[in-house]
Design an enzyme around this catalytic site. Structure first.
Site, mmCIF file in Angstrom:
data_model
loop_
_atom_site.group_PDB
_atom_site.id
_atom_site.type_symbol
_atom_site.label_atom_id
_atom_site.label_comp_id
_atom_site.label_asym_id
_atom_site.label_seq_id
_atom_site.Cartn_x
_atom_site.Cartn_y
_atom_site.Cartn_z
ATOM 1 N N HIS A 114 11.326 4.792 11.221
ATOM 2 C CA HIS A 114 11.407 5.807 10.163
ATOM 3 C C HIS A 114 10.375 6.921 10.283
ATOM 4 C CE1 HIS A 114 12.862 6.537 5.750
ATOM 5 N NE2 HIS A 114 13.310 7.428 6.621
ATOM 6 N N ASP A 171 5.174 -1.021 1.875
ATOM 7 C CA ASP A 171 5.014 0.415 2.140
ATOM 8 C C ASP A 171 5.058 1.272 0.885
ATOM 9 O OD1 ASP A 171 7.771 0.150 1.656
ATOM 10 O OD2 ASP A 171 8.281 1.753 3.063
ATOM 11 N N ASP A 215 9.665 -1.583 0.368
ATOM 12 C CA ASP A 215 9.979 -1.463 -1.071
ATOM 13 C C ASP A 215 9.705 -2.753 -1.841
ATOM 14 O OD1 ASP A 215 10.924 0.994 -0.251
ATOM 15 O OD2 ASP A 215 12.885 0.823 -1.216
ATOM 16 N N CYS A 224 8.779 5.671 2.034
ATOM 17 C CA CYS A 224 8.639 5.062 3.362
ATOM 18 C C CYS A 224 7.890 5.889 4.409
ATOM 19 C CB CYS A 224 10.020 4.754 3.919
ATOM 20 S SG CYS A 224 11.042 3.739 2.852
HETATM 21 CA CA LIG Z 1 9.887 1.832 1.508
#
Ligand SMILES: [Ca+2]
Length: 442
Positions: free
Chosen positions: A137, A284, A40, A79
């Site tokens: 993730h 990302d 982020d 993400c």
């Molecule tokens: Ca992210």
């Protein structure tokens, strides 16, 4: 339509230290790859990308002495799908991962299908030691663990974010792993990621290695090194955490990540690896505008305006990459074909990638071939070719000329019907291709 490629490479290095005839390796052991991904971090979120109030000397050093991208895009504005594209070298839709894998609800049972090719798997097959230190993730269930995607070593967490100190995810589930097991390890997540990365470099200094360092920073919760842990099982807690001065914590989160990148670079230097290691830094997706900086772009994380998908990206390789800047369009999914090409590994005919090999740009300052890139996320769709960007939302269809209007404020669809038609058709064709079931697996 002829579009001029704009590649501005300021050649500061004297060069001549390597064989320029091939982007592959000719005279040395296969190079190492370190892929560092912030979470982020917006387009304007580093000193080298405009926020000079931040102290990020180590990343800025890479930007100053490597190639700084000004038109690099994440494959998604969130993400999981960006990470799927990065690791598979293909649009994330082909892996069935267009959306985020949430900590609660039905997506919790999903993940990156292990039949997919992955950067780690392909480089491991080529003889590389492979490690991931940080955020996965791409699936909570063990069957999706990084070790099944070609990573020899995994230290980190599988959810979207954890408490930086207690290592519990946002559902109050403990989430700190070594390979297939959760482990108790004290420490601030960013520092742990750095320490395991440095250990990995030292342990594998004699073998070619691929080290993937997906940082948590500067994703929420807002916690610096000395802020308290606050997530525990069977307790109510907030997503963002109890820290009141969030700006102070956010800045510290970025700066500690930068410090860790300095430690990684130091480990390379101490082991004589800096001239045989490509270091690539990227984010990302864009920042949430109220916390980070998207450098004045329109939009933010979760949408397909430039603020959601244009991210900082830097390629650094001492003695191989000439310092400069490029406005070529590149994407997360390009890094797999690029590293594979530079490794010199043979690519099976069974593998096809949507990403392109950008090593000629990195190593030889060659412009990339013209292409059209696509995005789709939660009802929004975008297509990009040269300066033109088609953006389709639930309420609007717009065409922007990013060279003249990087802020995406002027919809010029009426004045440029040809471009609108061409990009709309390309987008439709792309959707048909990635939504075709048989193309989802190799
Ligand atoms: Ca992210």
């Amino acid at each position: 339509m002829v579009l001029l490629k704009k590649t501005i490479l300021v050649l500061l290095a004297t060069g001549g230290l390597w064989n320029c005839g091939s982007p592959g390796v000719t005279d040395k052991a296969p190079p190492n790859f370190i892929l560092i991904m912030a979470d982020d971090l917006g387009y304007g979120g580093l000193a080298s990308y405009g926020d000079t109030s931040l102290n990020t000397p180590n990343i800025d050093y890479l930007a100053e002495n490597g190639i700084r991208f000004t038109d690099f895009h994440s494959n998604a504005p969130v993400c999981s799908p960006t990470r799927a594209a990065l690791l598979t070298g293909r649009y994330q839709q082909r892996a069935g991962l267009e959306g985020v894998i949430y900590v609660r609800g039905e997506t919790r049972a999903t993940g990156l299908d292990t039949t997919q090719a992955s950067m780690a798997k392909l480089l491991k097959t080529a003889g590389y030691q492979t490690g991931i230190m940080g955020k996965w993730h791409l699936g909570y269930k063990k069957e999706y663990n990084p070790v099944y995607h070609g990573f020899d070593t995994f230290y980190g967490y599988v959810s979207g974010n954890v408490d930086y100190h207690t290592h519990y995810d946002n559902a109050g589930i403990y989430d700190w792993w070594h390979n297939l097991d959760t482990i108790q390890e004290e420490g601030y997540v960013t520092d742990l990621i750095t320490q395991h990365s440095v250990d990995f470099i030292r342990q594998h200094k004699d073998r070619p290695f691929f080290l993937y360092v997906p940082h948590e920073a500067p994703h929420v919760p807002f916690q610096g090194r000395d802020d308290p842990g606050y997530r525990y099982p069977d307790q109510e807690f907030s997503y963002y955490g109890p820290v009141v001065d969030r700006l102070r914590a956010y800045r510290e989160m970025v700066e500690v990540m930068d410090e860790g990148i300095g430690s990684i670079m130091q480990a390379l230097r101490e082991n004589g690896l800096e001239e045989n290691t490509l270091v690539f830094f990227l984010s990302d997706n864009g920042a949430l505008a109220k916390f980070g900086s998207n450098g004045g772009l329109n939009g933010q994380k979760t949408n397909l305006y430039e603020g959601g998908i244009r991210v900082p990206a830097i390629a650094y390789w001492k003695g191989r990459i000439s310092p400069g800047e490029t406005s070529e369009v590149a994407l997360s999914m390009d890094l797999l074909p690029t590293t594979l090409s530079i490794s010199g590994a043979a690519i099976s005919e069974n593998h096809s990638f949507d990403g392109v090999d950008i090593s000629p740009l990195l190593l030889q300052q060659q412009p990339l071939d013209e292409r059209t890139a696509f995005w789709r996320y939660r009802g929004q769709k975008a297509a990009r070719q040269g300066p033109w960007k088609l953006l389709v939302t639930e309420s609007d269809t717009a065409l922007y000329n990013l060279e003249q209007d990087i802020g995406e404020t002027q919809n010029v669809a009426e004045q440029h019907r040809e471009q609108l038609k061409e990009l709309s058709e390309a987008l439709r064709n792309w959707e048909t291709a990635v939504d075709t079931v048989e193309m989802k697996t190799l």
